[in-house]
Design a protein around this motif. Sequence first.
Motif, PDB file in Angstrom:
ATOM      1  N   UNK A 138       0.812  -1.225   0.000  1.00 43.44           N
ATOM      2  CA  UNK A 138       0.000   0.000   0.000  1.00 43.44           C
ATOM      3  C   UNK A 138       0.841   1.269   0.000  1.00 43.44           C
ATOM      4  N   UNK A 139       2.013   1.232  -0.634  1.00 40.80           N
ATOM      5  CA  UNK A 139       2.873   2.426  -0.711  1.00 40.80           C
ATOM      6  C   UNK A 139       3.280   2.637  -2.170  1.00 40.80           C
ATOM      7  N   UNK A 140       2.383   3.174  -2.962  1.00 41.49           N
ATOM      8  CA  UNK A 140       2.614   3.352  -4.398  1.00 41.49           C
ATOM      9  C   UNK A 140       2.732   4.840  -4.726  1.00 41.49           C
ATOM     10  N   UNK A 141       3.733   5.173  -5.560  1.00 41.94           N
ATOM     11  CA  UNK A 141       3.942   6.546  -6.005  1.00 41.94           C
ATOM     12  C   UNK A 141       4.280   6.540  -7.482  1.00 41.94           C
ATOM     13  N   UNK A 142       3.539   7.313  -8.254  1.00 42.86           N
ATOM     14  CA  UNK A 142       3.862   7.447  -9.669  1.00 42.86           C
ATOM     15  C   UNK A 142       4.931   8.520  -9.820  1.00 42.86           C
ATOM     16  N   UNK A 143       6.001   8.192 -10.528  1.00 44.49           N
ATOM     17  CA  UNK A 143       7.128   9.098 -10.698  1.00 44.49           C
ATOM     18  C   UNK A 143       7.163   9.647 -12.110  1.00 44.49           C
ATOM     19  N   UNK A 144       7.208  10.963 -12.220  1.00 46.29           N
ATOM     20  CA  UNK A 144       7.422  11.584 -13.520  1.00 46.29           C
ATOM     21  C   UNK A 144       8.866  11.331 -13.949  1.00 46.29           C
ATOM     22  N   UNK A 145       9.101  11.451 -15.231  1.00 50.70           N
ATOM     23  CA  UNK A 145      10.433  11.177 -15.765  1.00 50.70           C
ATOM     24  C   UNK A 145      11.495  12.049 -15.099  1.00 50.70           C
ATOM     25  N   UNK A 146      11.181  13.317 -14.868  1.00 48.84           N
ATOM     26  CA  UNK A 146      12.149  14.233 -14.253  1.00 48.84           C
ATOM     27  C   UNK A 146      12.501  13.804 -12.838  1.00 48.84           C
ATOM     28  N   UNK A 147      11.578  13.148 -12.142  1.00 48.56           N
ATOM     29  CA  UNK A 147      11.845  12.683 -10.787  1.00 48.56           C
ATOM     30  C   UNK A 147      12.580  11.345 -10.777  1.00 48.56           C
ATOM     31  N   UNK A 148      12.377  10.545 -11.822  1.00 50.87           N
ATOM     32  CA  UNK A 148      12.981   9.219 -11.891  1.00 50.87           C
ATOM     33  C   UNK A 148      14.440   9.263 -12.314  1.00 50.87           C
ATOM     34  N   UNK A 149      14.754  10.019 -13.351  1.00 56.21           N
ATOM     35  CA  UNK A 149      16.077   9.942 -13.962  1.00 56.21           C
ATOM     36  C   UNK A 149      17.123  10.706 -13.166  1.00 56.21           C
ATOM     37  N   UNK A 150      18.393  10.262 -13.213  1.00 57.18           N
ATOM     38  CA  UNK A 150      19.473  11.008 -12.562  1.00 57.18           C
ATOM     39  C   UNK A 150      19.750  12.311 -13.302  1.00 57.18           C
ATOM     40  N   UNK A 151      20.431  13.226 -12.638  1.00 57.28           N
ATOM     41  CA  UNK A 151      20.769  14.507 -13.234  1.00 57.28           C
ATOM     42  C   UNK A 151      21.647  14.303 -14.473  1.00 57.28           C
ATOM     43  N   UNK A 152      21.226  14.783 -15.647  1.00 56.67           N
ATOM     44  CA  UNK A 152      21.994  14.535 -16.878  1.00 56.67           C
ATOM     45  C   UNK A 152      23.422  15.056 -16.832  1.00 56.67           C
ATOM     46  N   UNK A 153      23.630  16.214 -16.207  1.00 55.54           N
ATOM     47  CA  UNK A 153      24.985  16.759 -16.113  1.00 55.54           C
ATOM     48  C   UNK A 153      25.874  15.855 -15.276  1.00 55.54           C
ATOM     49  N   UNK A 154      25.347  15.361 -14.163  1.00 55.00           N
ATOM     50  CA  UNK A 154      26.117  14.453 -13.315  1.00 55.00           C
ATOM     51  C   UNK A 154      26.406  13.139 -14.038  1.00 55.00           C
ATOM     52  N   UNK A 155      25.418  12.641 -14.773  1.00 58.71           N
ATOM     53  CA  UNK A 155      25.611  11.405 -15.554  1.00 58.71           C
ATOM     54  C   UNK A 155      26.789  11.560 -16.502  1.00 58.71           C
ATOM     55  N   UNK A 156      26.846  12.675 -17.220  1.00 57.76           N
ATOM     56  CA  UNK A 156      27.916  12.906 -18.196  1.00 57.76           C
ATOM     57  C   UNK A 156      29.275  13.009 -17.523  1.00 57.76           C
ATOM     58  N   UNK A 157      29.346  13.708 -16.401  1.00 59.28           N
ATOM     59  CA  UNK A 157      30.625  13.892 -15.712  1.00 59.28           C
ATOM     60  C   UNK A 157      31.154  12.564 -15.161  1.00 59.28           C
ATOM     61  N   UNK A 158      30.281  11.807 -14.515  1.00 55.64           N
ATOM     62  CA  UNK A 158      30.713  10.521 -13.941  1.00 55.64           C
ATOM     63  C   UNK A 158      31.077   9.536 -15.051  1.00 55.64           C
ATOM     64  N   UNK A 159      30.296   9.504 -16.130  1.00 57.75           N
ATOM     65  CA  UNK A 159      30.597   8.595 -17.239  1.00 57.75           C
ATOM     66  C   UNK A 159      31.951   8.912 -17.860  1.00 57.75           C
ATOM     67  N   UNK A 160      32.281  10.204 -17.985  1.00 54.57           N
ATOM     68  CA  UNK A 160      33.561  10.601 -18.569  1.00 54.57           C
ATOM     69  C   UNK A 160      34.733  10.194 -17.681  1.00 54.57           C
ATOM     70  N   UNK A 161      34.496  10.123 -16.376  1.00 50.79           N
ATOM     71  CA  UNK A 161      35.571   9.784 -15.432  1.00 50.79           C
ATOM     72  C   UNK A 161      35.627   8.294 -15.120  1.00 50.79           C
ATOM     73  N   UNK A 162      34.649   7.515 -15.586  1.00 50.13           N
ATOM     74  CA  UNK A 162      34.525   6.125 -15.149  1.00 50.13           C
ATOM     75  C   UNK A 162      35.767   5.292 -15.437  1.00 50.13           C
TER      76      UNK A 162
END
Length: 247
Positions: A138-162
């Motif tokens: 009984x704990x359901x929450x619908x997530x919009x795409x903006x709430x679900x996905x990680x920050x795009x800028x952070x994704x790019x920075x971490x991926x470049x350093x991986x």
Amino acid sequence: MATEGLGFEARRLVRGAISATLATSAEGQPFASLVTPATAPDLAPLMLLSSLSEHTRHLRAEPRCALLFTGVPEGPNPQTAPRVTISGLAEPVPEAEVPALKARWLARHPYAALYADFGDFALWRVRPGGALLVGGFARATRLKLADLLPDPAAVAVVAAAEAEILDHVNADHADAVAAIAEGLLGAGRGAWRLTAVDTDGCDLALEERVLRLAWAAPVSDAGGVRAQLIRAARAGRNNPNKNMSDR
């Protein structure tokens, strides 16, 4: 919990899953099958699918689909298990992106190296459109795409350093990786290696066994990854209940 925190909760579950249920349809008839996903740095689920499978034929005709990722229930009632349903559009990964994303998928499923290059297999990606997080009974929450996905800028920075992070940690801090795997995650002793990092956590592998470590909070750069690894290694070394097998 704020939607940002719920998004992180959902991502932790999705990135940590080694299997999921894929829902497709053919001429209006729903169909469900077991798949073994990994996630791209931006959270898009990745699947290595055979052209001979029913679900692949469905996706070629109708790319709309859903994936159900299920965690561990709190007790005997399966309804207490946390779970995330991601709906979206499936597509074959473009050839230029295949090497990097296929390597990421194989880092999560190293046993599949035996058949990953067979001609009938291809890498697919699901572009999320939204998600439903059920944190338990009984704990359901619908997530919009903006709430679900990680920050795009952070994704790019971490991926470049991986790549540099993996090389450095595995070459110079094997003891820290072992402390995380054995002391924090309860694995047996062995030559554990860091195989992937992203904004939400990292993967560690020993031959065909893979463990997922979720960060305490999302990170935005290499410094954040370093801080989370140090924190995890310290916790592993200080864990009084750490696995002492094979010592």
